[in-house]
Write a protein that holds these residues in place. Structure first.
Motif, short mmCIF file in Angstrom:
data_model
loop_
_atom_site.label_atom_id
_atom_site.label_comp_id
_atom_site.label_asym_id
_atom_site.label_seq_id
_atom_site.Cartn_x
_atom_site.Cartn_y
_atom_site.Cartn_z
N GLU A 1 -3.53 0.25 2.12
CA GLU A 1 -4.26 -0.39 3.21
C GLU A 1 -5.02 0.60 4.10
O GLU A 1 -5.17 0.36 5.31
N VAL A 2 -5.49 1.72 3.53
CA VAL A 2 -6.39 2.57 4.32
C VAL A 2 -7.67 1.77 4.54
O VAL A 2 -8.05 0.91 3.73
N ILE A 3 -8.34 2.03 5.65
CA ILE A 3 -9.50 1.19 5.97
C ILE A 3 -10.81 1.75 5.41
O ILE A 3 -11.79 1.03 5.31
N ASP A 4 -10.81 3.04 5.03
CA ASP A 4 -12.00 3.62 4.39
C ASP A 4 -11.62 4.91 3.69
O ASP A 4 -10.55 5.49 3.95
N LEU B 1 1.75 9.46 3.76
CA LEU B 1 1.43 8.08 4.15
C LEU B 1 2.47 7.11 3.60
O LEU B 1 2.91 6.19 4.30
N LYS B 2 2.92 7.33 2.37
CA LYS B 2 3.95 6.47 1.78
C LYS B 2 5.26 6.53 2.56
O LYS B 2 6.02 5.56 2.59
N SER B 3 5.53 7.68 3.17
CA SER B 3 6.81 7.87 3.86
C SER B 3 6.88 7.20 5.22
O SER B 3 7.96 7.06 5.79
N LEU B 4 5.73 6.81 5.77
CA LEU B 4 5.72 6.25 7.12
C LEU B 4 6.20 4.80 7.11
O LEU B 4 5.68 3.97 6.35
N PRO B 5 7.15 4.45 7.97
CA PRO B 5 7.58 3.05 8.05
C PRO B 5 6.47 2.14 8.55
O PRO B 5 6.30 1.03 8.10
N THR B 6 5.72 2.63 9.52
CA THR B 6 4.50 1.97 9.98
C THR B 6 3.47 3.06 10.24
O THR B 6 3.84 4.20 10.48
N LEU C 1 -8.53 4.35 -5.40
CA LEU C 1 -7.84 3.10 -5.73
C LEU C 1 -6.40 3.12 -5.22
O LEU C 1 -5.94 2.16 -4.60
N GLU C 2 -5.71 4.22 -5.44
CA GLU C 2 -4.33 4.32 -4.96
C GLU C 2 -4.28 4.27 -3.44
O GLU C 2 -3.41 3.64 -2.85
N SER C 3 -5.23 4.93 -2.78
CA SER C 3 -5.26 4.94 -1.32
C SER C 3 -5.41 3.54 -0.76
O SER C 3 -4.71 3.16 0.19
N PHE C 4 -6.30 2.75 -1.34
CA PHE C 4 -6.53 1.41 -0.80
C PHE C 4 -5.32 0.50 -1.02
O PHE C 4 -5.16 -0.50 -0.32
N PRO D 1 -0.68 3.96 11.97
CA PRO D 1 -1.94 3.51 12.57
C PRO D 1 -2.96 3.26 11.46
O PRO D 1 -2.67 3.43 10.27
N MET D 2 -4.16 2.89 11.83
CA MET D 2 -5.24 2.79 10.85
C MET D 2 -5.50 4.18 10.26
O MET D 2 -5.38 5.19 10.95
#
Length: 227
Positions: free
Chosen positions: A94-97, A68-73, A88-91, A75-76
């Motif tokens: 900007e993960v939505i859940d 997830l960190k490696s993606l430039p953009t 906490l790190e996941s949020f 999706p949700m």
């Protein structure tokens, strides 16, 4: 009803099957990929439009969070994991859940309904989101003047500010509605509504001058004149 294209990324076969079954019971979810690792998911993101990712954390080759960190953009994203300590790190990305296994259908439904509401809000307000540092920046479509490619970044110039985000022009163009924007050059995407004048191979938008490539000129003129 809008359909959300989604992919499932999990190295456990039973977890993949369970999530796919849940998705098939939700009318607005369309599973376009089921992957046992993030590398296959990378291929799918380049092949088609994906609106929502169900992402496990502890996987071989590369972890869900590292991917997830490696993606430039992206999706949700809804995290699906057996490890509550990474919430906490996941949020912060900007993960939505964040769903902890075993995942009940009620909890799954709550998460995907949230994703659907976010999508509808974006459509209704005519906005889009881009990553800026570790946050998501909301931008109104009618405020965008033009977008300029800068290698692995793009510069989005609006009526109020300039935003730099780590993505490519193609990735951003795929997110934006064709009826509002036209690509005039390999490095530029402009808002049709903001064009004030066309002079030869140049477009004027306020004080900005945007080039039109010879190859694209005919199509650009048709799109702007017919908009």
């Amino acid at each position: 009803m809008k359909t959300l294209n989604c992919i499932i990324i999990d190295d456990e076969p039973l977890a993949r099957k369970g999530l796919e079954t849940y998705c098939n019971d939700i009318s607005f979810l369309n599973v376009v990929g089921v992957c046992k690792n993030a590398l296959r998911a990378n291929e799918i993101l380049h092949e088609q439009t994906v609106d929502l990712i169900f992402l496990d954390i502890n996987m071989p080759i590369v972890s869900g969070l590292d991917w997830l960190k490696s993606l430039p953009t992206s999706p949700m994203v809804i995290m699906t994991t057996a490890y509550p300590q990474y919430a906490l790190e996941s949020f912060s990305y900007e993960v939505i859940d964040y769903l902890v296994k075993p995942i009940s259908f009620d909890r799954f439904l709550q998460a995907v309904n949230k994703a659907y509401r976010l999508t509808k809000t974006t459509e209704d307000e005519a906005v889009f989101f881009v990553k800026r540092d570790k946050s998501l920046k909301k931008i109104k479509l009618d405020q965008v003047l033009f977008v300029e490619a800068m290698q692995n970044y793009v510069k989005i110039v609006t009526t109020t500010e300039t935003i730099i985000t780590h993505t490519t022009l193609k990735q951003l163009r795929d997110k934006l509605p064709n009826e509002f924007f036209v690509q005039t050059h390999k490095s530029y995407l402009v808002s049709k509504a903001q064009v004030s004048e066309i002079l030869g191979n140049q477009i004027l938008i306020g004080a900005h001058t945007i080039p039109i490539s010879v190859r694209l000129k005919k199509e650009v003129l048709q799109q702007i004149l017919n908009s």
